[in-house]
Design a protein around this motif. Structure first.
Motif, PDB file in Angstrom:
ATOM      1  N   THR A 188       0.830  -1.205   0.000  1.00 28.68           N
ATOM      2  CA  THR A 188       0.000   0.000   0.000  1.00 28.68           C
ATOM      3  C   THR A 188       0.863   1.253   0.000  1.00 28.68           C
ATOM      4  O   THR A 188       0.592   2.206  -0.728  1.00 28.68           O
ATOM      5  CB  THR A 188      -0.934   0.004   1.225  1.00 28.68           C
ATOM      6  OG1 THR A 188      -1.748  -1.172   1.190  1.00 28.68           O
ATOM      7  CG2 THR A 188      -1.825   1.214   1.232  1.00 28.68           C
TER       8      THR A 188
ATOM      9  N   LEU B 217       2.682   1.493  -3.450  1.00 23.65           N
ATOM     10  CA  LEU B 217       1.777   1.821  -4.551  1.00 23.65           C
ATOM     11  C   LEU B 217       0.992   3.098  -4.284  1.00 23.65           C
ATOM     12  O   LEU B 217      -0.039   3.330  -4.906  1.00 23.65           O
ATOM     13  CB  LEU B 217       0.806   0.666  -4.796  1.00 23.65           C
ATOM     14  CG  LEU B 217       1.428  -0.640  -5.287  1.00 23.65           C
ATOM     15  CD1 LEU B 217       0.397  -1.746  -5.277  1.00 23.65           C
ATOM     16  CD2 LEU B 217       2.014  -0.455  -6.663  1.00 23.65           C
TER      17      LEU B 217
ATOM     18  N   ASP C 193       1.401   6.047  -5.212  1.00 24.12           N
ATOM     19  CA  ASP C 193       1.243   6.927  -6.366  1.00 24.12           C
ATOM     20  C   ASP C 193       0.110   6.476  -7.282  1.00 24.12           C
ATOM     21  O   ASP C 193      -0.365   7.260  -8.097  1.00 24.12           O
ATOM     22  CB  ASP C 193       2.543   6.986  -7.167  1.00 24.12           C
ATOM     23  CG  ASP C 193       3.651   7.655  -6.383  1.00 24.12           C
ATOM     24  OD1 ASP C 193       3.319   8.437  -5.459  1.00 24.12           O
ATOM     25  OD2 ASP C 193       4.825   7.388  -6.678  1.00 24.12           O
ATOM     26  N   GLU C 194      -0.289   5.218  -7.181  1.00 25.21           N
ATOM     27  CA  GLU C 194      -1.377   4.672  -7.989  1.00 25.21           C
ATOM     28  C   GLU C 194      -2.534   4.297  -7.051  1.00 25.21           C
ATOM     29  O   GLU C 194      -2.600   3.175  -6.553  1.00 25.21           O
ATOM     30  CB  GLU C 194      -0.886   3.457  -8.757  1.00 25.21           C
ATOM     31  CG  GLU C 194       0.277   3.768  -9.682  1.00 25.21           C
ATOM     32  CD  GLU C 194       0.820   2.526 -10.350  1.00 25.21           C
ATOM     33  OE1 GLU C 194       0.116   1.513 -10.382  1.00 25.21           O
ATOM     34  OE2 GLU C 194       1.958   2.588 -10.826  1.00 25.21           O
ATOM     35  N   PRO C 195      -3.448   5.215  -6.797  1.00 25.74           N
ATOM     36  CA  PRO C 195      -4.492   4.990  -5.788  1.00 25.74           C
ATOM     37  C   PRO C 195      -5.353   3.736  -5.968  1.00 25.74           C
ATOM     38  O   PRO C 195      -5.643   3.067  -4.976  1.00 25.74           O
ATOM     39  CB  PRO C 195      -5.345   6.256  -5.869  1.00 25.74           C
ATOM     40  CG  PRO C 195      -4.422   7.291  -6.397  1.00 25.74           C
ATOM     41  CD  PRO C 195      -3.491   6.570  -7.324  1.00 25.74           C
ATOM     42  N   PRO C 196      -5.776   3.352  -7.180  1.00 35.52           N
ATOM     43  CA  PRO C 196      -6.598   2.136  -7.269  1.00 35.52           C
ATOM     44  C   PRO C 196      -5.856   0.878  -6.831  1.00 35.52           C
ATOM     45  O   PRO C 196      -6.417   0.023  -6.144  1.00 35.52           O
ATOM     46  CB  PRO C 196      -6.981   2.055  -8.748  1.00 35.52           C
ATOM     47  CG  PRO C 196      -6.842   3.437  -9.261  1.00 35.52           C
ATOM     48  CD  PRO C 196      -5.732   4.046  -8.470  1.00 35.52           C
ATOM     49  N   ARG C 197      -4.597   0.777  -7.190  1.00 40.26           N
ATOM     50  CA  ARG C 197      -3.819  -0.400  -6.793  1.00 40.26           C
ATOM     51  C   ARG C 197      -3.509  -0.376  -5.309  1.00 40.26           C
ATOM     52  O   ARG C 197      -3.534  -1.417  -4.638  1.00 40.26           O
ATOM     53  CB  ARG C 197      -2.532  -0.476  -7.596  1.00 40.26           C
ATOM     54  CG  ARG C 197      -2.771  -0.798  -9.042  1.00 40.26           C
ATOM     55  CD  ARG C 197      -1.492  -0.930  -9.787  1.00 40.26           C
ATOM     56  NE  ARG C 197      -1.755  -1.182 -11.190  1.00 40.26           N
ATOM     57  CZ  ARG C 197      -0.817  -1.338 -12.086  1.00 40.26           C
ATOM     58  NH1 ARG C 197       0.450  -1.249 -11.734  1.00 40.26           N
ATOM     59  NH2 ARG C 197      -1.120  -1.567 -13.349  1.00 40.26           N
ATOM     60  N   ALA C 198      -3.229   0.793  -4.767  1.00 41.66           N
ATOM     61  CA  ALA C 198      -2.971   0.903  -3.334  1.00 41.66           C
ATOM     62  C   ALA C 198      -4.230   0.565  -2.534  1.00 41.66           C
ATOM     63  O   ALA C 198      -4.153  -0.104  -1.509  1.00 41.66           O
ATOM     64  CB  ALA C 198      -2.490   2.312  -2.997  1.00 41.66           C
TER      65      ALA C 198
END
Length: 67
Positions: A35, A38, A40-45
């Motif tokens: 979390t 990632l 910088d990439e909110p959906p993946r985090a």
């Protein structure tokens, strides 16, 4: 990332520490680390955080069920 974001990301790990068995600690720690990495990439985090919360919630439910 700010301190608030890191503390929210660490929530699955902290919840898993409350559980009775130590089987949930490692996956929740990995989910918390993913979390943060990632961030910088909110959906993946968010996906990594949700998986960690689900694992910690099941472990916590088992702890509360035995009481």
């Amino acid at each position: 990332m700010s301190v608030l974001q890191i503390s929210i990301a660490a929530m699955p790990f902290l919840l898993s520490l409350v559980s009775r068995s130590s089987k949930a600690i490692a996956p929740c720690l990995c989910a918390s680390i993913f979390t943060v990495l990632l961030g910088d990439e909110p959906p993946r985090a968010a996906m990594a955080w949700c998986i960690g919360i689900l694992i910690a919630a099941v472990a916590l439910r088992e702890r509360l069920r035995t009481l």
